[in-house]
Design an enzyme around this catalytic site. Structure first.
Site, PDB file in Angstrom:
ATOM      1  N   LYS A   1       7.162-123.130  50.655  1.00  0.00           N
ATOM      2  CA  LYS A   1       6.995-124.241  51.900  1.00  0.00           C
ATOM      3  C   LYS A   1       5.869-124.715  51.091  1.00  0.00           C
ATOM      4  O   LYS A   1       4.689-124.606  50.103  1.00  0.00           O
ATOM      5  CB  LYS A   1       6.591-123.517  52.921  1.00  0.00           C
ATOM      6  CG  LYS A   1       5.010-121.930  52.997  1.00  0.00           C
ATOM      7  CD  LYS A   1       5.289-121.533  53.667  1.00  0.00           C
ATOM      8  CE  LYS A   1       3.511-122.716  54.176  1.00  0.00           C
ATOM      9  NZ  LYS A   1       3.033-121.939  55.130  1.00  0.00           N
TER      10      LYS A   1
ATOM     11  N   HIS B   1       6.859-119.188  60.175  1.00  0.00           N
ATOM     12  CA  HIS B   1       6.866-117.699  60.443  1.00  0.00           C
ATOM     13  C   HIS B   1       7.242-117.410  61.649  1.00  0.00           C
ATOM     14  O   HIS B   1       7.619-116.599  61.834  1.00  0.00           O
ATOM     15  CB  HIS B   1       5.198-116.510  59.706  1.00  0.00           C
ATOM     16  CG  HIS B   1       4.824-117.863  58.123  1.00  0.00           C
ATOM     17  ND1 HIS B   1       6.150-117.295  57.175  1.00  0.00           N
ATOM     18  CD2 HIS B   1       4.029-117.431  57.762  1.00  0.00           C
ATOM     19  CE1 HIS B   1       5.012-117.999  56.037  1.00  0.00           C
ATOM     20  NE2 HIS B   1       4.108-118.386  56.627  1.00  0.00           N
TER      21      HIS B   1
ATOM     22  N   GLY C   1       5.084-124.287  38.514  1.00  0.00           N
ATOM     23  CA  GLY C   1       3.831-124.592  38.838  1.00  0.00           C
ATOM     24  C   GLY C   1       3.277-122.973  38.727  1.00  0.00           C
ATOM     25  O   GLY C   1       2.978-122.085  39.171  1.00  0.00           O
TER      26      GLY C   1
ATOM     27  N   ARG D   1       2.060-128.613  33.930  1.00  0.00           N
ATOM     28  CA  ARG D   1       1.196-129.837  33.022  1.00  0.00           C
ATOM     29  C   ARG D   1       0.779-129.251  32.181  1.00  0.00           C
ATOM     30  O   ARG D   1       0.450-129.697  31.144  1.00  0.00           O
ATOM     31  CB  ARG D   1       0.714-130.802  33.745  1.00  0.00           C
ATOM     32  CG  ARG D   1       1.656-131.402  34.529  1.00  0.00           C
ATOM     33  CD  ARG D   1       1.024-132.715  34.990  1.00  0.00           C
ATOM     34  NE  ARG D   1       0.723-134.053  34.438  1.00  0.00           N
ATOM     35  CZ  ARG D   1       1.450-135.059  34.066  1.00  0.00           C
ATOM     36  NH1 ARG D   1       2.197-135.252  35.857  1.00  0.00           N
ATOM     37  NH2 ARG D   1       1.163-136.337  33.306  1.00  0.00           N
TER      38      ARG D   1
ATOM     39  N   LYS E   1       9.268-108.888  55.044  1.00  0.00           N
ATOM     40  CA  LYS E   1       8.140-108.039  55.833  1.00  0.00           C
ATOM     41  C   LYS E   1       9.462-107.080  56.231  1.00  0.00           C
ATOM     42  O   LYS E   1      10.620-106.715  57.184  1.00  0.00           O
ATOM     43  CB  LYS E   1       7.110-108.499  56.805  1.00  0.00           C
ATOM     44  CG  LYS E   1       6.735-109.049  56.104  1.00  0.00           C
ATOM     45  CD  LYS E   1       5.597-110.091  57.062  1.00  0.00           C
ATOM     46  CE  LYS E   1       4.629-110.647  56.156  1.00  0.00           C
ATOM     47  NZ  LYS E   1       3.286-110.855  55.992  1.00  0.00           N
TER      48      LYS E   1
ATOM     49  N   ASP F   1       1.544-124.502  59.685  1.00  0.00           N
ATOM     50  CA  ASP F   1       1.130-123.428  58.864  1.00  0.00           C
ATOM     51  C   ASP F   1       2.190-122.211  58.864  1.00  0.00           C
ATOM     52  O   ASP F   1       2.978-122.091  58.185  1.00  0.00           O
ATOM     53  CB  ASP F   1      -0.170-123.703  57.820  1.00  0.00           C
ATOM     54  CG  ASP F   1      -0.220-122.524  57.263  1.00  0.00           C
ATOM     55  OD1 ASP F   1       0.156-122.621  55.869  1.00  0.00           O
ATOM     56  OD2 ASP F   1      -1.225-121.473  57.566  1.00  0.00           O
TER      57      ASP F   1
ATOM     58  N   LYS G   1      -6.613-118.705  62.630  1.00  0.00           N
ATOM     59  CA  LYS G   1      -7.442-118.072  61.374  1.00  0.00           C
ATOM     60  C   LYS G   1      -8.866-117.892  62.401  1.00  0.00           C
ATOM     61  O   LYS G   1      -9.067-118.531  63.096  1.00  0.00           O
ATOM     62  CB  LYS G   1      -7.698-119.868  60.619  1.00  0.00           C
ATOM     63  CG  LYS G   1      -6.179-119.851  60.018  1.00  0.00           C
ATOM     64  CD  LYS G   1      -6.606-119.964  58.434  1.00  0.00           C
ATOM     65  CE  LYS G   1      -5.687-120.221  57.771  1.00  0.00           C
ATOM     66  NZ  LYS G   1      -4.801-119.302  56.906  1.00  0.00           N
TER      67      LYS G   1
ATOM     68  N   ASP H   1      10.876-117.963  53.449  1.00  0.00           N
ATOM     69  CA  ASP H   1       9.596-117.209  54.168  1.00  0.00           C
ATOM     70  C   ASP H   1       9.308-116.266  54.136  1.00  0.00           C
ATOM     71  O   ASP H   1      10.371-114.986  54.398  1.00  0.00           O
ATOM     72  CB  ASP H   1      10.597-117.330  55.608  1.00  0.00           C
ATOM     73  CG  ASP H   1       9.471-117.264  56.245  1.00  0.00           C
ATOM     74  OD1 ASP H   1       8.604-116.441  56.601  1.00  0.00           O
ATOM     75  OD2 ASP H   1       8.982-118.628  57.471  1.00  0.00           O
ATOM     76  N   HIS H   2       8.213-115.773  53.502  1.00  0.00           N
ATOM     77  CA  HIS H   2       8.028-114.234  53.204  1.00  0.00           C
ATOM     78  C   HIS H   2       7.977-113.440  54.533  1.00  0.00           C
ATOM     79  O   HIS H   2       8.040-112.447  54.512  1.00  0.00           O
ATOM     80  CB  HIS H   2       6.684-113.969  52.326  1.00  0.00           C
ATOM     81  CG  HIS H   2       5.311-114.568  53.048  1.00  0.00           C
ATOM     82  ND1 HIS H   2       5.123-115.882  53.840  1.00  0.00           N
ATOM     83  CD2 HIS H   2       4.711-113.258  53.571  1.00  0.00           C
ATOM     84  CE1 HIS H   2       3.818-115.389  53.774  1.00  0.00           C
ATOM     85  NE2 HIS H   2       3.414-113.965  54.313  1.00  0.00           N
TER      86      HIS H   2
HETATM   87  C1  BG6 Z   1       1.181-118.235  54.925  1.00  0.00           C
HETATM   88  C2  BG6 Z   1      -0.085-119.396  55.546  1.00  0.00           C
HETATM   89  O1  BG6 Z   1       2.753-119.128  54.698  1.00  0.00           O
HETATM   90  O2  BG6 Z   1       0.761-117.763  55.676  1.00  0.00           O
HETATM   91  C3  BG6 Z   1      -1.077-118.393  54.970  1.00  0.00           C
HETATM   92  O3  BG6 Z   1       0.554-120.442  54.423  1.00  0.00           O
HETATM   93  C4  BG6 Z   1      -1.692-117.577  56.386  1.00  0.00           C
HETATM   94  O4  BG6 Z   1      -2.110-120.099  55.639  1.00  0.00           O
HETATM   95  C5  BG6 Z   1      -0.087-116.633  55.305  1.00  0.00           C
HETATM   96  O5  BG6 Z   1      -2.490-116.804  55.512  1.00  0.00           O
HETATM   97  C6  BG6 Z   1       0.136-115.190  56.523  1.00  0.00           C
HETATM   98  O6  BG6 Z   1       0.898-114.473  55.818  1.00  0.00           O
HETATM   99  P1  BG6 Z   1       0.464-112.738  55.435  1.00  0.00           P
HETATM  100  O7  BG6 Z   1       1.354-112.340  55.079  1.00  0.00           O
HETATM  101  O8  BG6 Z   1      -0.473-112.490  55.304  1.00  0.00           O
HETATM  102  O9  BG6 Z   1       0.880-112.448  57.405  1.00  0.00           O
END
Ligand code: BG6
Length: 484
Positions: free
Chosen positions: A146, A238, A12, A46, A180, A233, A336, A175-176
């Site tokens: 994810k 998260h 990707g 691709r 943080k 999502d 959102k 999982d970002h």
């Molecule tokens: C992502 C979601 O995992 O996290 C997004 O797919 C979301 O929809 C984002 O906007 C939020 O991340 P952060 O770091 O901006 O709070």
């Protein structure tokens, strides 16, 4: 300055995530010398791109450093057009891997990053082994992005395909939020302060509130979002990880295994909701246009079904079946197009049982952990009204990261990529945790499918979500501490 020889293979590699997040994060590591001479990146997808074109796209997404630094970094990038379902393509990829391994003396260290459609993760993993792309003399690690499935069953299928090829300690589910700064600061707050640790339980805490509010809408991700919704999502991953970091039982030592075991305790003790509990404790919303008409509603966004019933907001109450947390409600909300971007946690302590100071009843002390965009702590505690008054009033103790501190904070992806390079697992999601979180959100999803959807849209862009989210707390005499 410590260099880590390693090759990254990004599946990707021409995509949005890679360009927006991964390459800038690798550039940060390059700037800091954690990647230096001995690294290379292969992007595969691709499209038939050349190495040169790929390097240009990488460079055009770097917004820091000088042109020379950017060019020196991009020179380590190679592009390989690749059909992940074609065995012959892995043979070509292996040749490039071996060549770069030699050229940059990478000691056989390889990280494979799955930044693409999850349906193909299993196929890729199996070809990596069958076509002998895994390392013989260094490490091979796999990073998975994810969405990791869309429910428990599909996640399990994906996981089975991956663990049949890779060992547990080779797999890094990202999982970002775990990368943080203020999320990583939670164990310090809890375990480096005896007085906080001692009060971190149902005896002292009345409720916990977690808000992951976003001001942006779905942007250009409508196609994906229609299949996900806010529950998958943001809540399944998260929010659940934030809860785990707030509540995991104190381990005897801090190492990958003890932290993993402690976090697993949380996920295996999530109170699973019945259908009636879902109806009473979880609400969903979808944004409509803003009051001034400047922002369009979700149903008017690109690639969105004009009758869509996908939720862009979730609020709910959950509990943990752990003795320490018995009876403590965890109120969560995310959405959102809310008033502003705000990620924060409010720990609401119980009020003092008697008020010796006259006036109205004492306020509840609150410890707020600001995650983003501000980062720090605010402790609201009762104190004396200044002057001749005798009542108790709330005072705020505030600690905020300064601009200079913020400069030291790595981006979540930068931090997590470095942890993979170093082989540290504790900030990644274990399968048991993922499974527990999926079971939890599947119950909500199923209950929602059984009942009528609320009349969407039910909140205005730029507000704090539907009224039902406030009612959820109001019925127990509580309110959201953060009101916008
Ligand atoms: C992502 C979601 O995992 O996290 C997004 O797919 C979301 O929809 C984002 O906007 C939020 O991340 P952060 O770091 O901006 O709070």
């Amino acid at each position: 300055k410590e260099e880590n020889p390693v090759l990254f293979v990004i599946f990707g590699g021409s995509g949005d995530l890679a360009h927006r997040k991964l390459y800038p994060a690798l550039f940060q590591l390059f700037q800091k010398g954690q990647l230096d001479q001995h690294f290379a990146v292969i992007g595969t997808a691709r499209r038939p791109w050349t190495h040169e074109y790929f390097r240009e796209t990488v460079q055009s997404n770097l917004h820091e450093g000088t042109a020379e630094q950017q060019a020196a970094f991009a020179a380590h990038f190679y592009y390989q057009s690749h059909d992940v379902q074609d065995a012959a393509h892995y043979v070509i990829l292996k040749k490039l891997i071996d060549t770069l391994d030699q050229k940059y003396q990478l000691q056989g260290n390889r990280i494979f990053y799955m930044a693409m459609a999850p349906a193909l993760f299993g196929t890729i993993a199996q070809y990596l082994r069958s076509e002998d792309l895994l390392s013989h003399d260094g490490f091979s690690r796999l990073i998975i992005e994810k969405p990791f499935g869309h429910d428990y069953a599909s996640a399990k299928e994906l996981n089975d395909a991956i663990v049949s090829t890779f060992d547990r300690d080779q797999v890094f589910r990202i999982d970002h939020y775990l990368g943080k700064e203020m999320v990583q600061a939670l164990p310090y707050l809890r375990f480096a302060n005896q007085m906080i640790n001692a009060s971190w339980n149902h005896e002292y805490i009345d409720n916990v509130q977690i808000t992951l509010a976003e001001s942006l809408g779905v942007e250009e991700r409508g196609g994906y979002y229609e299949t996900a919704g806010a529950l998958r999502d943001m809540v399944q991953n998260h929010i659940m990880q934030v809860i785990a970091m707030l509540t995991f039982p104190e381990p005897e030592t801090l190492c990958d295994q003890t932290i993993e075991a402690a976090r697993e305790q949380v996920f295996t003790h999530l109170h699973q909701l019945s259908e009636d509990e879902v109806k009473a404790k979880f609400v969903r919303g979808q944004y409509g246009p803003s009051a001034d008409g400047q922002q369009i509603g979700y149903r008017q966004e690109e690639k969105i079904n004009p009758q869509s019933n996908v939720e862009t907001f979730v609020a709910g109450e959950l509990e943990l079946d752990l003795p320490q947390w018995q009876g403590v409600p965890f109120y969560v909300r995310t959405g959102k197009r809310l008033l502003e971007k705000k990620t924060r946690i409010d720990i609401v302590f119980k009020k003092a049982t008697s008020n010796l100071f006259g006036g109205e009843s004492l306020a509840a002390p609150v410890l707020t952990i600001e995650v983003e965009p501000e980062s720090g702590f605010i402790f609201s505690i009762n104190g004396k009204q200044v002057g001749t008054g005798t009542q108790a009033v709330l005072h705020s103790l505030k600690y905020q990261l300064t601009d200079a501190d913020q400069q030291l904070v790595p981006d979540a992806y930068e931090r997590l990529l470095l942890e993979v390079v170093r082989g540290h697992q504790s900030n990644f999601v274990q399968w048991q945790d993922m499974a527990g979180a999926w079971h939890f959100v599947d119950k909500i999803r199923q209950a929602w499918e059984e009942c009528d959807c609320p009349d969407f849209p039910n909140y205005t862009s730029g507000s704090m979500g539907p009224k039902a989210a406030d009612d959820l707390l109001a019925k127990t005499g509580r309110h959201w501490i953060y009101q916008g």
